[in-house]
Structures are given as structure tokens and as C-alpha cells.
Design a protein around this motif. Structure first.
Motif, PDB file in Angstrom:
ATOM      1  N   CYS A   1       0.842  -1.189   0.000  1.00  0.00           N
ATOM      2  CA  CYS A   1       0.000   0.000   0.000  1.00  0.00           C
ATOM      3  C   CYS A   1       0.881   1.243   0.000  1.00  0.00           C
ATOM      4  CB  CYS A   1      -0.934   0.005   1.216  1.00  0.00           C
ATOM      5  SG  CYS A   1      -0.080   0.211   2.794  1.00  0.00           S
ATOM      6  N   SER A   2       0.272   2.412  -0.053  1.00  0.00           N
ATOM      7  CA  SER A   2       1.023   3.662   0.049  1.00  0.00           C
ATOM      8  C   SER A   2       1.345   3.925   1.516  1.00  0.00           C
ATOM      9  CB  SER A   2       0.208   4.816  -0.520  1.00  0.00           C
ATOM     10  OG  SER A   2      -0.876   5.127   0.342  1.00  0.00           O
ATOM     11  N   PRO A   3       2.394   4.709   1.802  1.00  0.00           N
ATOM     12  CA  PRO A   3       2.746   5.005   3.193  1.00  0.00           C
ATOM     13  C   PRO A   3       1.633   5.710   3.965  1.00  0.00           C
ATOM     14  CG  PRO A   3       4.556   5.578   1.718  1.00  0.00           C
ATOM     15  CD  PRO A   3       3.379   5.254   0.848  1.00  0.00           C
TER      16      PRO A   3
ATOM     17  N   GLU B   1       0.135   3.838  -5.148  1.00  0.00           N
ATOM     18  CA  GLU B   1       0.934   4.937  -4.599  1.00  0.00           C
ATOM     19  C   GLU B   1       0.104   6.197  -4.403  1.00  0.00           C
ATOM     20  OE1 GLU B   1       5.148   7.222  -5.653  1.00  0.00           O
ATOM     21  OE2 GLU B   1       4.511   5.490  -6.841  1.00  0.00           O
ATOM     22  N   THR B   2      -0.878   6.421  -5.287  1.00  0.00           N
ATOM     23  CA  THR B   2      -1.726   7.606  -5.174  1.00  0.00           C
ATOM     24  C   THR B   2      -2.878   7.416  -4.196  1.00  0.00           C
ATOM     25  OG1 THR B   2      -3.049   6.893  -7.084  1.00  0.00           O
ATOM     26  CG2 THR B   2      -1.193   8.362  -7.517  1.00  0.00           C
ATOM     27  N   GLY B   3      -2.963   6.229  -3.594  1.00  0.00           N
ATOM     28  CA  GLY B   3      -3.963   6.009  -2.556  1.00  0.00           C
ATOM     29  C   GLY B   3      -5.284   5.442  -3.011  1.00  0.00           C
TER      30      GLY B   3
ATOM     31  N   GLU C   1       3.347  -1.594 -13.460  1.00  0.00           N
ATOM     32  CA  GLU C   1       3.692  -0.205 -13.142  1.00  0.00           C
ATOM     33  C   GLU C   1       2.444   0.641 -12.932  1.00  0.00           C
ATOM     34  OE1 GLU C   1       6.726   0.984 -12.403  1.00  0.00           O
ATOM     35  OE2 GLU C   1       7.378  -1.096 -12.622  1.00  0.00           O
ATOM     36  N   ALA C   2       1.396   0.371 -13.705  1.00  0.00           N
ATOM     37  CA  ALA C   2       0.141   1.101 -13.525  1.00  0.00           C
ATOM     38  C   ALA C   2      -0.485   0.776 -12.172  1.00  0.00           C
ATOM     39  CB  ALA C   2      -0.831   0.759 -14.657  1.00  0.00           C
ATOM     40  N   ILE C   3      -0.398  -0.476 -11.768  1.00  0.00           N
ATOM     41  CA  ILE C   3      -0.937  -0.873 -10.465  1.00  0.00           C
ATOM     42  C   ILE C   3      -0.149  -0.200  -9.341  1.00  0.00           C
ATOM     43  CG2 ILE C   3      -1.208  -2.820  -8.870  1.00  0.00           C
ATOM     44  CD1 ILE C   3      -1.828  -4.560 -11.340  1.00  0.00           C
TER      45      ILE C   3
ATOM     46  N   THR D   1      12.841   2.338  -1.622  1.00  0.00           N
ATOM     47  CA  THR D   1      12.778   3.799  -1.577  1.00  0.00           C
ATOM     48  C   THR D   1      11.601   4.302  -0.751  1.00  0.00           C
ATOM     49  OG1 THR D   1      11.517   3.823  -3.656  1.00  0.00           O
ATOM     50  CG2 THR D   1      13.910   4.047  -3.811  1.00  0.00           C
ATOM     51  N   LYS D   2      10.835   3.374  -0.183  1.00  0.00           N
ATOM     52  CA  LYS D   2       9.705   3.676   0.711  1.00  0.00           C
ATOM     53  C   LYS D   2       8.562   4.433   0.021  1.00  0.00           C
ATOM     54  CE  LYS D   2      12.721   3.727   4.787  1.00  0.00           C
ATOM     55  NZ  LYS D   2      12.520   2.279   4.989  1.00  0.00           N
ATOM     56  N   ARG D   3       8.507   4.312  -1.313  1.00  0.00           N
ATOM     57  CA  ARG D   3       7.347   4.844  -2.021  1.00  0.00           C
ATOM     58  C   ARG D   3       6.127   3.978  -1.766  1.00  0.00           C
ATOM     59  NH1 ARG D   3       7.333   4.416  -7.099  1.00  0.00           N
ATOM     60  NH2 ARG D   3       9.193   3.142  -7.461  1.00  0.00           N
ATOM     61  N   LEU D   4       6.373   2.706  -1.467  1.00  0.00           N
ATOM     62  CA  LEU D   4       5.316   1.757  -1.134  1.00  0.00           C
ATOM     63  C   LEU D   4       5.706   1.013   0.135  1.00  0.00           C
ATOM     64  CD1 LEU D   4       4.646   0.341  -4.726  1.00  0.00           C
ATOM     65  CD2 LEU D   4       3.159   1.903  -3.454  1.00  0.00           C
TER      66      LEU D   4
END
Length: 301
Positions: free
Chosen positions: A178-180, A241-243, A234-236, A260-263
Motif C-alpha cells: 500500500c502507500s505510506p 501509490e496515489t492512494g 507499473e500502472a498498479i 525507496t519507501k514509495r510503497l
């Protein structure tokens, strides 16, 4: 030229077999002729002569379309294998260790994150080789292997077909993420209630990743909230990432984004997300030197 084996006189030519197979692939004699760089009349005559020599019909004629019939489908694998061997023989006459042309198919995770590096290593070892890589989902790759459009398939999904040889290659594991900023990002272990309350961004049906996900959450599937089904990893990742929701993809495809903690990786310890990647080949496909070397490189990668 008549093709001879031992003292047996074969009353067909390799060119006739090439026309037969090209027509089976294109379903049109004009396109088959273009594929073989010959005239339409020469291709039509070659196919007609082949059928007349044995008093058979390999295609049903529907206007300008050629639809391969039951006999044609039965003979096609043998013709493919014979031509493959003839090409390998010619290659052997010219240069015994030359690899030649190789057509590889890979599912999206393998194609985007593993196969390109393997292909680069293969070409560095065999500079004269011509390697084509086609990336699609498991259903599409398996169909192309069945049609002899691909020499080897590298797939994520489990598959059972009487004409395909399916061999385990390497182990893989799916990862929920998921996103952070997602409410579940701080959860140590997802419960069934968490899995059911989440909105999911998933791969499409027919993909190996979706097959493994459905198996892991089989008891919850009817009640899962699937918001989006997308064809590209990549789309997923971007949607998650955008929530927009949480996702589940191969760990191979998530490594950089997690580092990189983007996810954020999520655990559902009661669920088994392990699976295998597989090689698939048509059972009647001739194992050329190129195919054998490709498989060996994959196993050692």
C-alpha cells in the motif's frame, strides 16, 4: 528439391511445408506468400501440389480465408518440428555452434524484471544470435507457444495442456502493498476483516499473478472489493501509490519501490502467496541448440 531421408523418397518439399505452416499462421495465401518472399501464385501452387500429391485437404476455403481443418491441425506440429530440425541441420552445416534465431515469450513480471537481463547476457555470449522477446499475460503466451509462434514461454501461472511441456523454473512470492499514507500501512498483520475492508487494485484475470492471488484468498474472493483490474504492474503500483487502494504483485516487481519507501509491504501471515515461475514448450517443438542454451542460462541466472 525433394527431401530425402535415408533411402526413402519423401514426396514433398521443405518449401511446401513452409507454405503450409505460413498459411496456417496467416489464414491467407497472399499474406503467407509475403511472409515467405514468394509470389502468391507460387505459394498457392505449392500448397495445391502438396494436397494433391496425397489426395488430402489441409484447409477449409472460406472466400479468401484459409481455415486449417482437423487434419491440418493434426499434422502441423510434425511439420513445425521437421522444419525446425531442417533449419538446425543447415545451421550445423554452416557453423556447428551458431545459435541463430530465438523467439521468447514472457509474462509481464518476468518480461519486465527478469527476462531482459537474461536476454542481454544471452546475446553477450552469442553475439550472432537474434533474440525476439514478446511480453504478454500467461493465457496469451501459452497460446503463442501452442501455435509455434514462440520457441519458449516463461510464465507465472500454473498451466495444464496435453500439448505443452511445463517445467518449474524458480520460486516466487506475491506481496501485498500500500502507500505510506494508507490506513493499513502501520498494521503488522492483516486480518480477514482488513482484507475485506480494503479496496484492491489487481492484475487482470488470465494473468499468472491474478491466478496466484485468487488461490491465496480463495475463501474471500466473493466478498473482496476489487476497485480496478489493470494489465500492467507499473500502472498498479502508481494507482496504489496515489492512494486508490492496496495491491498484490510479485516481490520481484516491488523491490525498488519498497526500498525507496514509495510503497509499504503488508503481511497477511495466514495466507500463502508462494508460487513458481515455469518454462513452457510445445511437446513436439524441436529442442534446438539455441533453446537448450537459453534454458540453461535461465536456470543458472
Amino acid at each position: 528439391m525433394i527431401f530425402h531421408i535415408g533411402f526413402i523418397n519423401m514426396h514433398y518439399t521443405l518449401r511446401q511445408l513452409e507454405v503450409f505452416l505460413a498459411a496456417a499462421h496467416t489464414e491467407n495465401i497472399t499474406r503467407a506468400a509475403e511472409q515467405l518472399s514468394m509470389s502468391q501464385s507460387a505459394a498457392s501452387s505449392a500448397l495445391k501440389d502438396l494436397e494433391q500429391q496425397f489426395s488430402i485437404q489441409l484447409f477449409d476455403r472460406i472466400g479468401k480465408r484459409l481455415q486449417i481443418n482437423e487434419l491440418g491441425r493434426a499434422l502441423r506440429p510434425q511439420a513445425e518440428a521437421l522444419l525446425d530440425q531442417a533449419q538446425a541441420l543447415e545451421q550445423g552445416f554452416r557453423r556447428h555452434d551458431q545459435v541463430g534465431e530465438l523467439k521468447i515469450g514472457a509474462t509481464l513480471t518476468i518480461g519486465n524484471y527478469l527476462a531482459v537481463d537474461i536476454m542481454a547476457e544471452f546475446i553477450s555470449r552469442h553475439p550472432a544470435a537474434k533474440v525476439a522477446l514478446n511480453v504478454a499475460n500467461t493465457a496469451a503466451i501459452s497460446q503463442q507457444v501452442l501455435n509455434f509462434d514462440l520457441d519458449v514461454g516463461l510464465i507465472e501461472g500454473e498451466l495444464h495442456h496435453p500439448d505443452l511441456e511445463v517445467t518449474k523454473w524458480r520460486e516466487d512470492e506475491l506481496q501485498i502493498f500500500c502507500s505510506p499514507s494508507h490506513p493499513l500501512a502501520t498494521k503488522k498483520n492483516l486480518s480477514n476483516a482488513d482484507l475485506l475492508s480494503a479496496q484492491w487494485i489487481l492484475r487482470e484475470p488470465g494473468s499468472g499473478t491474478r491466478q496466484a492471488f485468487d488461490r491465496a484468498l480463495h475463501d474471500l474472493l466473493p466478498d473482496l472489493n476489487i476497485r480496478l483490474e489493470l494489465q500492467h504492474t507499473e500502472a498498479i503500483k502508481r494507482a496504489v501509490e496515489t492512494g486508490l487502494g492496496i495491491g498484490c504483485l510479485s516481490k520481484v516487481s516491488l523491490q525498488s519501490a519498497l526500498e525507496t519507501k514509495r510503497l509499504v509491504a503488508l503481511d497477511a501471515k495466514s495466507r500463502d502467496f508462494k508460487r513458481f515461475f515455469y518454462f513452457i514448450l510445445h511437446r513436439q517443438k524441436y529442442r534446438s541448440e539455441g533453446i537448450l542454451r537459453w534454458l540453461e542460462l535461465c536456470r543458472n541466472s
